[in-house]
Scaffold this motif. Structure first.
Motif, PDB file in Angstrom:
ATOM      1  N   PRO A 292      -8.448 -24.334 -17.880  1.00 38.73           N
ATOM      2  CA  PRO A 292      -8.996 -23.037 -18.285  1.00 38.73           C
ATOM      3  C   PRO A 292     -10.536 -23.026 -18.340  1.00 38.73           C
ATOM      4  O   PRO A 292     -11.139 -21.969 -18.181  1.00 38.73           O
ATOM      5  CB  PRO A 292      -8.412 -22.802 -19.677  1.00 38.73           C
ATOM      6  CG  PRO A 292      -7.775 -24.069 -20.091  1.00 38.73           C
ATOM      7  CD  PRO A 292      -7.614 -24.952 -18.897  1.00 38.73           C
ATOM      8  N   GLN A 293     -11.152 -24.191 -18.559  1.00 36.95           N
ATOM      9  CA  GLN A 293     -12.615 -24.216 -18.622  1.00 36.95           C
ATOM     10  C   GLN A 293     -13.270 -24.390 -17.237  1.00 36.95           C
ATOM     11  O   GLN A 293     -14.068 -23.574 -16.808  1.00 36.95           O
ATOM     12  CB  GLN A 293     -13.092 -25.345 -19.527  1.00 36.95           C
ATOM     13  CG  GLN A 293     -13.632 -24.853 -20.851  1.00 36.95           C
ATOM     14  CD  GLN A 293     -12.767 -25.368 -21.989  1.00 36.95           C
ATOM     15  OE1 GLN A 293     -12.464 -26.550 -22.033  1.00 36.95           O
ATOM     16  NE2 GLN A 293     -12.388 -24.481 -22.883  1.00 36.95           N
ATOM     17  N   THR A 294     -12.857 -25.450 -16.555  1.00 39.34           N
ATOM     18  CA  THR A 294     -13.526 -25.790 -15.286  1.00 39.34           C
ATOM     19  C   THR A 294     -12.929 -25.058 -14.083  1.00 39.34           C
ATOM     20  O   THR A 294     -13.510 -25.080 -13.004  1.00 39.34           O
ATOM     21  CB  THR A 294     -13.402 -27.301 -15.010  1.00 39.34           C
ATOM     22  OG1 THR A 294     -12.009 -27.595 -14.859  1.00 39.34           O
ATOM     23  CG2 THR A 294     -13.974 -28.142 -16.143  1.00 39.34           C
ATOM     24  N   LYS A 295     -11.735 -24.453 -14.298  1.00 37.37           N
ATOM     25  CA  LYS A 295     -11.003 -23.764 -13.216  1.00 37.37           C
ATOM     26  C   LYS A 295     -10.525 -24.727 -12.115  1.00 37.37           C
ATOM     27  O   LYS A 295     -10.075 -24.303 -11.049  1.00 37.37           O
ATOM     28  CB  LYS A 295     -11.837 -22.632 -12.557  1.00 37.37           C
ATOM     29  CG  LYS A 295     -12.322 -21.596 -13.538  1.00 37.37           C
ATOM     30  CD  LYS A 295     -11.158 -20.820 -14.120  1.00 37.37           C
ATOM     31  CE  LYS A 295     -11.609 -19.880 -15.231  1.00 37.37           C
ATOM     32  NZ  LYS A 295     -10.604 -19.505 -16.182  1.00 37.37           N
ATOM     33  N   GLU A 296     -10.635 -26.021 -12.398  1.00 36.05           N
ATOM     34  CA  GLU A 296     -10.152 -27.031 -11.444  1.00 36.05           C
ATOM     35  C   GLU A 296      -8.616 -26.927 -11.371  1.00 36.05           C
ATOM     36  O   GLU A 296      -7.950 -26.763 -12.402  1.00 36.05           O
ATOM     37  CB  GLU A 296     -10.569 -28.404 -11.982  1.00 36.05           C
ATOM     38  CG  GLU A 296     -10.098 -29.577 -11.169  1.00 36.05           C
ATOM     39  CD  GLU A 296     -10.113 -30.891 -11.997  1.00 36.05           C
ATOM     40  OE1 GLU A 296      -9.804 -31.924 -11.422  1.00 36.05           O
ATOM     41  OE2 GLU A 296     -10.423 -30.829 -13.218  1.00 36.05           O
ATOM     42  N   LYS A 297      -8.056 -27.031 -10.163  1.00 40.85           N
ATOM     43  CA  LYS A 297      -6.597 -26.955  -9.997  1.00 40.85           C
ATOM     44  C   LYS A 297      -6.077 -28.305  -9.527  1.00 40.85           C
ATOM     45  O   LYS A 297      -6.622 -28.874  -8.576  1.00 40.85           O
ATOM     46  CB  LYS A 297      -6.239 -25.905  -8.948  1.00 40.85           C
ATOM     47  CG  LYS A 297      -6.302 -24.499  -9.463  1.00 40.85           C
ATOM     48  CD  LYS A 297      -5.725 -23.558  -8.434  1.00 40.85           C
ATOM     49  CE  LYS A 297      -5.729 -22.144  -8.992  1.00 40.85           C
ATOM     50  NZ  LYS A 297      -5.400 -21.151  -8.027  1.00 40.85           N
TER      51      LYS A 297
END
Ligand code: GAP
Length: 437
Positions: A292-297
């Motif tokens: 949710p913070q870095t948007k890394e998937k």
């Protein structure tokens, strides 16, 4: 000599379990069905308590594990993707003389049939999954009874992400039946074809898996002590790569010293991203998690603590089984902790032919029953026999109404382990029992 003693001990535990309503052979009136057992009233209660304790500990009292309940039957595609149809097998050998089949890794060296001494044929892989046909006719779709619960958690991973919005690390848990077409069911509840598992998949970042693995290893140890399994009989064993399940990158087995040998009780596995990635590829649905913070998937990795209910029940019974002498007489008792004992207290009138004692005992029984679960009334046979019957099923306290009760409204409390008795006021019974259970 030691082996003979251990076999005898197992026979005694199996006999007690049958005689006292813990465990029955499956479909017994038809001669039994190999690899299937039914739980009687005391076994069902004990199993229920074990599952309730587990659910409370790992789901209800934590904020990070979500409990679910998924289908026992899942379509073939699920089991293809998980690797169970190709990899969930045991090595099988068949005797060329008598036709008996054995697990190749359970046969002593020498290629001889353990039953008739005949020559064993070539080893082949036998798949443990139970196939079922879904729908009518020959066009019915193929499905399988689940060989493990884990796949229910993986195929619902996206549903949990979408509905609960969890943050890593988090787990998905369930308790339920699993089915495996074991080549050679054996050792009572130890290896059966239908059994219950309590397990969860704990999703973590790849670079943190070792930390979480160590944490769950110690939590499993704490559970073992809490549920009443003799800790000194449990050994943690690193499973070598050649013996690990097809999905596992590291496995530690918790082995228990059963009377028939030291064998697996529970397993802790690091499944990497094997399952989520396989289901993502096979279904075409993204199973990645977005930070949710870095948007890394990315696809999380999984640590899986897995606990068999039947093996827990068996280890609990083996840990609690005792033989001693009380008042010069040999006796058998189960030293179950009051928390898991299927009957918490039994209430007796001293004599069954004295209506005033029976009436008072019934009144005391009804009073206790309203507040304390699993209380039993017994006026069969003499008081000594009643005590022994309760000892054998592990009832922690027997409450007896005698002639003194009629004078001063006190009863005797008899302790299962020591056989010692003390007087307790009727008005104090509920509090004493509530503290105990
Ligand atoms: N999802 C992982 C998994 O299913 P497993 O070690 O194959 O792992 C989990 O099974 C637990 O189920 C084991 O640790 C054991 O307690 C129990 N179990 C496995 N096979 C069993 C059998 N044939 N009969 C009774 N219990 C069994």
């Amino acid at each position: 000599m030691k082996k003979e003693k251990e076999n005898k001990l197992m026979e005694k535990i199996v006999s007690l379990a049958k005689r006292r309503g813990f465990v029955f052979a499956g479909s017994e009136i038809y001669g039994g069905a190999s690899g299937f057992f039914d739980l009687g009233p005391l076994g069902a209660q004990l199993a229920y308590t074990i599952k309730d304790m587990w659910w409370k500990r790992f789901v209800e009292h934590r904020g990070d594990i979500y409990g679910i309940a998924t289908s026992v039957i899942m379509p073939e595609k699920v089991w293809e993707a998980s690797g169970h149809l190709s990899g969930f097998s045991d090595p099988l050998v068949k005797c060329e003389k008598c036709g008996e089949r054995f697990r190749a890794d359970h046969v002593p060296e020498g290629n001889k049939c353990p039953e008739c001494g005949g020559v064993l044929g070539k080893e082949e892989q036998f798949n443990l999954m139970f196939p079922v046909t879904l729908g009518a006719g020959s066009e019915g779709a193929a499905g399988h009874l689940r060989g493990e619960l884990a796949q229910g958690m993986f195929v619902n991973f996206k549903n949990i992400l979408d509905t609960m919005r969890p943050r890593l690390p988090f787990g998905i848990a369930q308790i339920g039946k699993a089915f495996r077409n074991e080549i050679a069911p054996r050792d009572f509840l130890f290896r059966v074809r239908e059994f219950e598992i309590m397990e969860f998949e704990y999703f973590v970042r790849e670079d943190e898996w070792e930390k979480h693995f160590a944490y769950w290893q110690s939590e499993m140890k704490a559970w073992i002590a809490d549920v009443g399994i003799a800790q000194e009989k449990v050994h943690e064993v690193e499973v070598p790569e050649s013996e690990r399940a097809h999905y596992s990158k590291r496995t530690v087995d918790f082995e228990f010293e059963y009377p028939f040998g030291q064998k697996e009780l529970y397993g802790l596995a690091y499944r990497g991203e094997h399952d989520l990635r396989s289901h993502q590829e096979a279904s075409g649905v993204s199973l990645s998690y977005e930070d949710p913070q870095t948007k890394e998937k990315f696809i999380p990795h999984v640590i899986e603590p897995s606990f068999g209910v039947g093996r827990t029940l068996l280890a609990v019974l083996c840990s609690a089984y005792r033989e001693d002498k009380l008042d010069g007489e040999p006796r058998v008792y189960l030293a179950l902790s009051p928390r898991i004992a299927p009957i918490k207290a039994a209430v007796f009138p001293l004599l069954k032919n004295k209506p005033e004692l029976v009436g008072k005992a019934r009144a005391v029984y009804e009073m206790i029953q309203k507040e304390v679960p699993h209380v039993l009334f017994d006026d069969n046979g003499n008081i000594g026999k009643r005590y022994r019957r309760q000892d054998e099923i592990g009832t922690p306290v027997c409450v007896t109404i005698d002639f003194t009760t009629l004078e001063d409204d006190t009863v005797t409390f008899r302790d299962r382990d020591t056989g010692e008795q003390r007087r307790v006021a009727v008005s104090g019974i509920i509090q004493e029992l509530s503290e105990l259970v």
